[in-house]
Design a protein around this motif. Structure first.
Motif, PDB file in Angstrom:
ATOM      1  N   ASP A 623       0.888  -1.179  -0.112  1.00 12.25           N
ATOM      2  CA  ASP A 623       0.042  -0.059  -0.201  1.00 12.25           C
ATOM      3  C   ASP A 623       0.880   1.269  -0.067  1.00 12.25           C
ATOM      4  O   ASP A 623       2.201   1.134  -0.313  1.00 12.25           O
ATOM      5  N   ALA A 624       0.340   2.359   0.068  1.00  9.89           N
ATOM      6  CA  ALA A 624       1.276   3.829   0.134  1.00  9.89           C
ATOM      7  C   ALA A 624       1.834   3.795   1.013  1.00  9.89           C
ATOM      8  O   ALA A 624       2.864   4.547   1.097  1.00  9.89           O
ATOM      9  N   LEU A 625       1.866   3.184   2.300  1.00 11.11           N
ATOM     10  CA  LEU A 625       2.819   3.174   3.377  1.00 11.11           C
ATOM     11  C   LEU A 625       3.608   2.124   3.300  1.00 11.11           C
ATOM     12  O   LEU A 625       4.769   1.820   4.190  1.00 11.11           O
ATOM     13  N   LEU A 626       3.709   1.371   2.298  1.00  8.97           N
ATOM     14  CA  LEU A 626       4.780   0.220   1.759  1.00  8.97           C
ATOM     15  C   LEU A 626       4.561  -0.894   2.908  1.00  8.97           C
ATOM     16  O   LEU A 626       5.521  -1.665   3.093  1.00  8.97           O
ATOM     17  N   GLU A 627       3.335  -1.056   3.309  1.00  6.47           N
ATOM     18  CA  GLU A 627       3.088  -2.345   4.081  1.00  6.47           C
ATOM     19  C   GLU A 627       2.500  -3.482   3.108  1.00  6.47           C
ATOM     20  O   GLU A 627       1.762  -3.172   2.005  1.00  6.47           O
ATOM     21  N   ASP A 628       3.204  -4.713   3.151  1.00  4.88           N
ATOM     22  CA  ASP A 628       2.651  -5.858   2.463  1.00  4.88           C
ATOM     23  C   ASP A 628       1.325  -6.069   2.264  1.00  4.88           C
ATOM     24  O   ASP A 628       0.511  -6.041   3.393  1.00  4.88           O
ATOM     25  N   LEU A 629       0.694  -6.201   1.072  1.00  5.86           N
ATOM     26  CA  LEU A 629      -0.720  -6.438   1.086  1.00  5.86           C
ATOM     27  C   LEU A 629      -0.917  -7.939   0.558  1.00  5.86           C
ATOM     28  O   LEU A 629      -0.201  -8.637  -0.034  1.00  5.86           O
ATOM     29  N   PRO A 630      -1.997  -8.444   0.989  1.00  3.94           N
ATOM     30  CA  PRO A 630      -2.276 -10.094   0.802  1.00  3.94           C
ATOM     31  C   PRO A 630      -2.743  -9.876  -0.759  1.00  3.94           C
ATOM     32  O   PRO A 630      -3.209  -9.016  -1.430  1.00  3.94           O
ATOM     33  N   ASP A 631      -2.473 -11.125  -1.468  1.00  3.10           N
ATOM     34  CA  ASP A 631      -2.553 -11.237  -2.971  1.00  3.10           C
ATOM     35  C   ASP A 631      -3.927 -11.171  -3.103  1.00  3.10           C
ATOM     36  O   ASP A 631      -4.773 -11.529  -2.552  1.00  3.10           O
ATOM     37  N   TYR A 632      -4.509 -10.510  -4.399  1.00  9.77           N
ATOM     38  CA  TYR A 632      -5.868 -10.353  -4.761  1.00  9.77           C
ATOM     39  C   TYR A 632      -6.115 -11.031  -6.224  1.00  9.77           C
ATOM     40  O   TYR A 632      -5.188 -10.676  -6.939  1.00  9.77           O
ATOM     41  N   THR A 633      -7.369 -11.387  -6.223  1.00 11.66           N
ATOM     42  CA  THR A 633      -8.116 -11.765  -7.659  1.00 11.66           C
ATOM     43  C   THR A 633      -9.249 -11.081  -7.958  1.00 11.66           C
ATOM     44  O   THR A 633     -10.351 -11.126  -7.162  1.00 11.66           O
ATOM     45  N   VAL A 634      -9.310 -10.371  -9.119  1.00  9.42           N
ATOM     46  CA  VAL A 634     -10.433  -9.460  -9.307  1.00  9.42           C
ATOM     47  C   VAL A 634     -11.193  -9.922 -10.672  1.00  9.42           C
ATOM     48  O   VAL A 634     -10.457 -10.126 -11.565  1.00  9.42           O
ATOM     49  N   HIS A 635     -12.560 -10.131 -10.647  1.00 10.51           N
ATOM     50  CA  HIS A 635     -13.183 -10.847 -11.685  1.00 10.51           C
ATOM     51  C   HIS A 635     -14.161  -9.586 -12.368  1.00 10.51           C
ATOM     52  O   HIS A 635     -14.864  -8.779 -11.270  1.00 10.51           O
ATOM     53  N   ASN A 636     -14.079  -9.400 -13.688  1.00 11.09           N
ATOM     54  CA  ASN A 636     -14.932  -8.249 -14.309  1.00 11.09           C
ATOM     55  C   ASN A 636     -15.778  -9.297 -15.458  1.00 11.09           C
ATOM     56  O   ASN A 636     -15.155  -9.981 -15.979  1.00 11.09           O
ATOM     57  N   LEU A 637     -16.962  -9.001 -15.774  1.00 13.37           N
ATOM     58  CA  LEU A 637     -17.853  -9.351 -16.760  1.00 13.37           C
ATOM     59  C   LEU A 637     -18.183  -8.150 -17.611  1.00 13.37           C
ATOM     60  O   LEU A 637     -18.717  -7.109 -17.082  1.00 13.37           O
ATOM     61  N   ARG A 638     -18.195  -8.480 -18.842  1.00 16.64           N
ATOM     62  CA  ARG A 638     -18.854  -7.370 -19.794  1.00 16.64           C
ATOM     63  C   ARG A 638     -19.386  -7.809 -20.973  1.00 16.64           C
ATOM     64  O   ARG A 638     -19.164  -9.025 -21.158  1.00 16.64           O
ATOM     65  N   ALA A 639     -20.279  -7.207 -21.485  1.00 12.88           N
ATOM     66  CA  ALA A 639     -21.138  -7.606 -22.853  1.00 12.88           C
ATOM     67  C   ALA A 639     -21.506  -6.272 -23.550  1.00 12.88           C
ATOM     68  O   ALA A 639     -21.824  -5.498 -22.916  1.00 12.88           O
ATOM     69  N   THR A 640     -21.184  -6.439 -24.696  1.00 11.18           N
ATOM     70  CA  THR A 640     -21.689  -5.504 -25.676  1.00 11.18           C
ATOM     71  C   THR A 640     -22.480  -5.861 -26.757  1.00 11.18           C
ATOM     72  O   THR A 640     -22.203  -6.882 -27.533  1.00 11.18           O
ATOM     73  N   TRP A 641     -23.819  -5.299 -26.812  1.00 12.66           N
ATOM     74  CA  TRP A 641     -24.907  -5.620 -27.719  1.00 12.66           C
ATOM     75  C   TRP A 641     -24.961  -4.512 -28.896  1.00 12.66           C
ATOM     76  O   TRP A 641     -25.132  -3.458 -28.511  1.00 12.66           O
ATOM     77  N   LYS A 642     -25.008  -4.715 -30.068  1.00 12.03           N
ATOM     78  CA  LYS A 642     -25.100  -3.748 -31.066  1.00 12.03           C
ATOM     79  C   LYS A 642     -26.099  -4.312 -32.138  1.00 12.03           C
ATOM     80  O   LYS A 642     -25.868  -5.068 -33.167  1.00 12.03           O
ATOM     81  N   PRO A 643     -27.360  -4.162 -32.078  1.00 17.55           N
ATOM     82  CA  PRO A 643     -28.274  -4.686 -32.947  1.00 17.55           C
ATOM     83  C   PRO A 643     -28.171  -4.344 -34.550  1.00 17.55           C
ATOM     84  O   PRO A 643     -27.799  -3.099 -34.519  1.00 17.55           O
ATOM     85  N   GLN A 644     -28.208  -5.184 -35.175  1.00 19.63           N
ATOM     86  CA  GLN A 644     -27.806  -4.927 -36.617  1.00 19.63           C
ATOM     87  C   GLN A 644     -29.063  -4.499 -37.481  1.00 19.63           C
ATOM     88  O   GLN A 644     -28.998  -4.273 -38.757  1.00 19.63           O
ATOM     89  N   ASN A 645     -30.237  -4.710 -36.971  1.00 17.28           N
ATOM     90  CA  ASN A 645     -31.409  -4.483 -37.759  1.00 17.28           C
ATOM     91  C   ASN A 645     -32.618  -4.073 -36.759  1.00 17.28           C
ATOM     92  O   ASN A 645     -32.631  -4.174 -35.636  1.00 17.28           O
ATOM     93  N   GLY A 646     -33.918  -3.519 -37.337  1.00 14.68           N
ATOM     94  CA  GLY A 646     -34.971  -3.312 -36.750  1.00 14.68           C
ATOM     95  C   GLY A 646     -34.744  -2.007 -35.841  1.00 14.68           C
ATOM     96  O   GLY A 646     -33.915  -1.156 -36.441  1.00 14.68           O
ATOM     97  N   ALA A 647     -35.586  -1.698 -34.967  1.00 20.83           N
ATOM     98  CA  ALA A 647     -35.699  -0.152 -34.566  1.00 20.83           C
ATOM     99  C   ALA A 647     -34.511   0.165 -33.742  1.00 20.83           C
ATOM    100  O   ALA A 647     -34.250   1.414 -33.567  1.00 20.83           O
ATOM    101  N   LEU A 648     -33.682  -0.775 -33.156  1.00 26.20           N
ATOM    102  CA  LEU A 648     -32.465  -0.622 -32.505  1.00 26.20           C
ATOM    103  C   LEU A 648     -31.178  -0.478 -33.183  1.00 26.20           C
ATOM    104  O   LEU A 648     -30.247  -0.517 -32.836  1.00 26.20           O
ATOM    105  N   GLU A 649     -31.481  -0.583 -34.570  1.00 26.11           N
ATOM    106  CA  GLU A 649     -30.179  -0.845 -35.344  1.00 26.11           C
ATOM    107  C   GLU A 649     -29.263   0.549 -35.131  1.00 26.11           C
ATOM    108  O   GLU A 649     -29.849   1.441 -35.033  1.00 26.11           O
ATOM    109  N   GLY A 650     -27.920   0.424 -34.784  1.00 19.96           N
ATOM    110  CA  GLY A 650     -27.366   1.611 -34.503  1.00 19.96           C
ATOM    111  C   GLY A 650     -27.093   1.763 -33.172  1.00 19.96           C
ATOM    112  O   GLY A 650     -26.315   2.840 -32.726  1.00 19.96           O
ATOM    113  N   THR A 651     -27.821   1.287 -32.423  1.00 15.97           N
ATOM    114  CA  THR A 651     -27.732   1.313 -30.771  1.00 15.97           C
ATOM    115  C   THR A 651     -26.592   0.454 -30.233  1.00 15.97           C
ATOM    116  O   THR A 651     -26.525  -0.698 -30.772  1.00 15.97           O
TER     117      THR A 651
END
Length: 687
Positions: A623-651
Motif C-alpha cells: 500500500d501507500a505506506l509500503l506495508e505488504d498487502l495480501p494477494d488479490y484476484t478481481v473478476h469483471n464481466l462485460r457484454a456489448t450488444w449492437k443490434p444490426q437491424n430493426g428499431a434498435l439498429e445503430g444502438t
C-alpha cells in the motif's frame, strides 16, 4: 538477478523459444485471421497486429507500446483516464477510481504517495503536455473525461520517448480526442451521438452528447459536452470510501480543414476543458478523511488547446506538422475553519499557507517536425526530425509547498528508422536546454543535456521478431526543484540520469492449432538504472537523496482467437527494484510495480454481440505506506450488444459487472480501498 526474476526469465525464455516452431504468419498487408484487419504501421513502432480479442498488439518493435482504441474505451466504461489503463503491463493505478488523488505509475515511476508525477512519465492530450506538476498530495490532476477520447497510447520505457520529452524513464501516455469523422464515417452530413452510463457504486451517472458536422470532404467539426458524477463509493466490506465523490463536466470542441492542391495542406484546432467544484473535502486527496491538513473548498479548472498545421505534398521527403499547444490548470483552495486538529499548534501558519492557496500553471509549446522517406543504397530510411520550444509558468501561487517561476526550454530531436531486409536499426537523439527562473528570489538556473538510444529489430520470414534497445536520458531540473540556496547549489544544477536496456521477441501467425485461428505474443525484459537522483530522498531522511535506483522486470501480451469467435487475451508483468543511499541500508524500491497477470476469455457473435470474462490476479503488492498487502484476484464481466437491424439498429448497449465477487482489497501503492461490486450500464446511439 534474483531467484524470483530468474524463474520468470526462464519461463518466458522457454515460451518464446517454443514459438518459432509454429507455422506461418501474416505479414504487412495480409489478413490476420478471422475478425481481423490488415496489419499496419511497420517500423520503429512495429507492426500493429489486428487480434480477434479486445486489443491489438504491436509486434516486431523495440518499443513496448499498448494502444487502447475507441471500442475498448467504450466497453470499459471507465470513470477516469487512469481506469482505462489498469490492464496494461507494468502500469499501476494509484487510487484510480476518482480524478482527485489518482495517479498513473509505469514501471515504478510516475505517481507516488506524495506527488501525482515525479517527471519520469509524460502525459499528452492532442500533443499538449498535462499532469506534470508536483503538487503535494494532489495527484496528477488528469481530470479529463475518458469519453472525450478516441485512442490512448502508452509507450513503456525510454526508447520511444525522445520525440516527446527528456528524463522519461517510465513511459509516455498519449491521448487523442475524438474527430467528427468518427461519427460521420467520413461522409458529409450532420450526426448526433448520445451516450448514457449508469453505475451502481454509488449513484454514478454520465451523459455525453456529441454534435458532428462534415459539410464536405474537406471540413469537419465536432462539439461534445460530457457530464459525469458519482457519490461516495462503497468498498468490498460494505464501508464508505471517503473522499470518492466527484462531479466533472467536460467540453470538447474540434475542427479540421483540408485545402490546397491534392489536399496537401491541413489545419486543425482542438479545445477541451474540465472543471470540478468540491465543498468541504479533505485537502489531502490521497486520504479519505480530513487529517492534519483539514478540509477545503476546492475549485479546479483544467483546459487544453492545440492548433496544428500539416503539409504533406506528393513528395517522400516532406511530411511536415507544426503543433502549437497550450495547457492551463488553476486550483483555488479555501480552508474550512475548525477542520484541522493542528489549527491551534505552532505549525499551523505553515499548513495554513498550503491549504489557503491559489495555484495556476500554464504550458505553451511549439513542436515542428518532418518525416522524410528515402533510400541510400539498399537501406530505406524514415527520418523524423523536429524542434520544440516550450514555456511553463507557475503563477498566482501562494502555497509554500509549490514555488513559482518559469521554465523555458528548447529541444531538437532526430530519429532515423533504417530498414534493410529483415533488419530495422533506429538511432535516436534528443538535445534539450532549459532555463528555470524563480519568482521568489531563488535564482535562475540553466542546464542542457544530450541523450539518445539505439533500437535493433530483426523480423524472420516465419513471423518471429527479435529486438533489443539501449536508451539514455536526463531529467533537467524543474520549477518544483527550487528551494533554499543550499538545495539549489546541487539540485538545480544536477540532471537525473537513467539508462535502460531491453530485449525481447514477438511472434504472430494464423492456422496455428486449428483452421482460421490467430495467435500473437510479445514478451520483453527491461533493466533500468537511474543515478544523480534529485527527486527522491533516502528513507527516513529529508536531506539525503538516493544515490541510485535500479529496477528490472518482464512484460508479456498475447492474444489467441478461433474462427468461431472465441478469443483469449493475456497481459502480465513482474518487476522489482532497489534504492541506494549513502549511509543507509539498501531497500526495495518504494514504487515498484506488483506482479500481475490478467486473462480475458470472450466470444464474439459477428458484429452484434461481444461477451467477456476478465480475471486479474495481483501478487507482491504494497500500500501507500509500503506495508505488504495480501494477494488479490478481481473478476469483471462485460457484454456489448449492437443490434444490426430493426428499431434498435445503430444502438450500442453495454453491460459491465466489476469486482463481481465484491472483494475487499487495496490496490498496489494506493492509500484507499478499491470499490466493491459495481454494476454498469451504458447506451450509445448515433442519429
Amino acid at each position: 538477478m534474483t531467484r524470483k526474476m530468474l524463474r520468470g526469465s526462464t519461463a518466458l525464455f522457454v515460451a518464446l523459444c517454443a514459438i518459432p516452431a509454429l507455422p506461418a504468419v501474416a505479414q504487412e498487408g495480409t489478413t490476420a485471421g478471422t475478425g481481423s484487419q490488415d496489419a499496419v504501421s511497420r517500423g520503429f513502432l512495429g507492426t500493429l497486429w489486428m487480434t480477434p480479442g479486445k486489443r491489438d498488439l504491436s509486434l516486431g518493435s523495440a518499443v513496448s507500446r499498448t494502444t487502447i482504441d475507441a471500442e475498448e474505451i467504450a466497453d470499459r466504461q471507465a470513470g477516469t483516464i487512469a481506469e482505462l489503463l489498469d490492464t496494461i503491463p507494468s502500469v499501476t493505478l494509484i487510487n484510480g477510481s476518482t480524478p482527485q488523488g489518482s495517479g498513473i505509475n509505469i514501471r515504478g515511476y510516475g505517481a507516488n504517495s506524495t506527488y501525482g508525477n515525479d517527471q519520469k512519465i509524460a502525459i499528452q492530450i492532442d500533443g499538449a503536455s498535462v499532469g506534470s506538476e508536483e503538487l503535494y498530495r494532489i495527484g496528477t490532476q488528469l481530470f479529463t473525461d475518458p469519453l472525450l477520447f478516441r485512442e490512448v497510447e502508452v509507450l513503456r520505457g525510454t526508447i520511444g520517448s525522445f520525440e516527446y520529452g527528456s528524463g522519461i524513464v517510465g513511459g509516455v501516455v498519449r491521448l487523442e480526442t475524438k474527430d467528427a469523422s468518427d461519427f460521420t464515417g467520413g461522409v458529409p452530413g450532420l450526426r448526433i451521438g448520445q451516450t448514457l452510463e449508469f453505475s451502481s457504486n454509488t449513484a454514478g451517472a454520465t451523459s455525453s452528447t456529441t454534435l458532428a458536422w462534415q459539410p464536405d470532404d474537406r471540413a469537419e467539426f465536432l462539439l461534445n459536452y460530457t457530464w459525469r458524477q458519482q457519490d461516495d463509493q462503497i468498498d468490498g466490506d460494505g464501508d464508505v470510501i471517503g473522499n470518492s465523490e466527484f462531479e466533472t463536466p467536460s467540453w470538447l470542441a474540434k475542427g479540421k480543414y483540408t485545402f490546397g492542391q491534392d489536399d496537401d495542406h491541413s489545419i486543425s484546432l482542438s479545445f477541451s476543458r474540465t472543471t470540478a467544484d468540491e465543498k468541504d473535502v479533505p485537502y489531502d486527496t490521497f486520504s479519505t478523511t480530513a487529517g492534519s491538513f483539514g478540509n477545503v473548498d476546492r475549485t479546479t479548472e483544467t483546459q487544453q488547446a492545440t492548433l496544428q498545421y500539416g503539409y504533406n505534398p506528393v513528395s517522400d521527403l516532406v511530411d511536415l506538422t507544426a503543433t502549437l499547444s497550450y495547457a492551463d490548470q488553476k486550483i483555488d483552495y479555501s480552508y474550512v475553519p475548525g477542520s484541522s486538529p493542528l489549527e491551534v499548534t505552532p505549525t499551523w501558519p505553515f499548513l495554513e499557507a498550503t491549504v489557503n492557496a491559489k495555484q495556476r500553471y500554464e504550458t505553451t509549446k511549439l513542436v515542428v517536425k518532418n518525416e522524410a522517406r528515402f533510400l541510400t543504397g539498399g537501406v530505406a530510411h524514415s527520418l523524423r526530425t523536429g524542434a520544440e520550444v516550450s514555456r511553463r509558468v507557475r503563477k498566482d501561487n501562494d502555497a509554500s509547498s509549490a514555488p513559482g517561476g518559469e521554465d523555458n526550454r528548447v529541444a531538437l530531436f532526430v530519429i532515423d528508422e533504417m530498414t534493410a531486409g529483415g533488419f530495422t536499426i533506429t538511432p535516436a537523439l534528443r538535445w534539450e536546454k532549459s532555463k528555470v527562473e524563480s519568482a521568489e528570489n531563488y535564482g535562475d538556473y540553466e542546464n542542457d543535456a544530450l541523450m539518445g538510444g539505439l533500437a535493433l529489430a530483426y523480423e524472420f520470414d516465419n513471423g518471429l521478431s527479435v529486438f533489443g534497445s539501449y536508451a539514455y536520458t536526463e531529467g533537467l531540473p524543474i520549477i518544483d526543484d527550487l528551494g533554499s540556496a543550499a538545495i539549489n547549489d546541487w539540485r538545480m544544477s544536477t540532471t537525473e540520469k537513467a539508462e535502460t536496456w531491453e530485449i525481447g521477441a514477438s511472434w504472430a501467425g494464423t492456422d496455428v492449432l486449428s483452421a482460421g485461428d490467430n495467435f500473437s505474443v510479445r514478451g520483453n525484459y527491461y533493466s533500468t538504472k537511474m543515478w544523480d537522483v534529485t527527486s527522491y530522498s533516502a528513507s527516513g531522511s529529508t536531506t539525503e537523496n538516493l544515490s541510485r535506483i535500479e529496477t528490472e522486470g518482464f512484460e508479456i501480451e498475447a492474444s489467441y482467437g478461433l474462427s468461431n469467435g472465441v478469443y483469449f487475451d493475456l497481459q502480465g508483468s513482474t518487476g522489482q527494484g532497489t534504492e541506494y543511499a549513502d549511509g543507509v541500508p539498501d531497500t526495495d524500491w518504494r514504487n515498484q510495480p506488483a506482479t500481475t497477470v490478467g486473462l480475458t476469455l470472450g466470444r464474439k457473435w459477428g458484429e452484434w454481440l461481444d461477451t467477456s470474462w476478465e480475471v486479474r490476479h495481483t501478487a507482491d503488492a504494497r500500500d501507500a505506506l509500503l506495508e505488504d498487502l495480501p494477494d488479490y484476484t478481481v473478476h469483471n464481466l462485460r457484454a456489448t450488444w449492437k443490434p444490426q437491424n430493426g428499431a434498435l439498429e445503430g444502438t450500442e448497449v453495454r453491460f459491465g459487472l466489476e469486482n463481481a465477487f465484491d472483494l475487499d482489497y487495496t490496490g498496489n501503492l494506493s492509500s484507499r480501498k478499491a470499490p466493491g461490486r459495481t454494476y454498469k450500464l451504458g447506451i450509445t446511439k448515433v442519429f
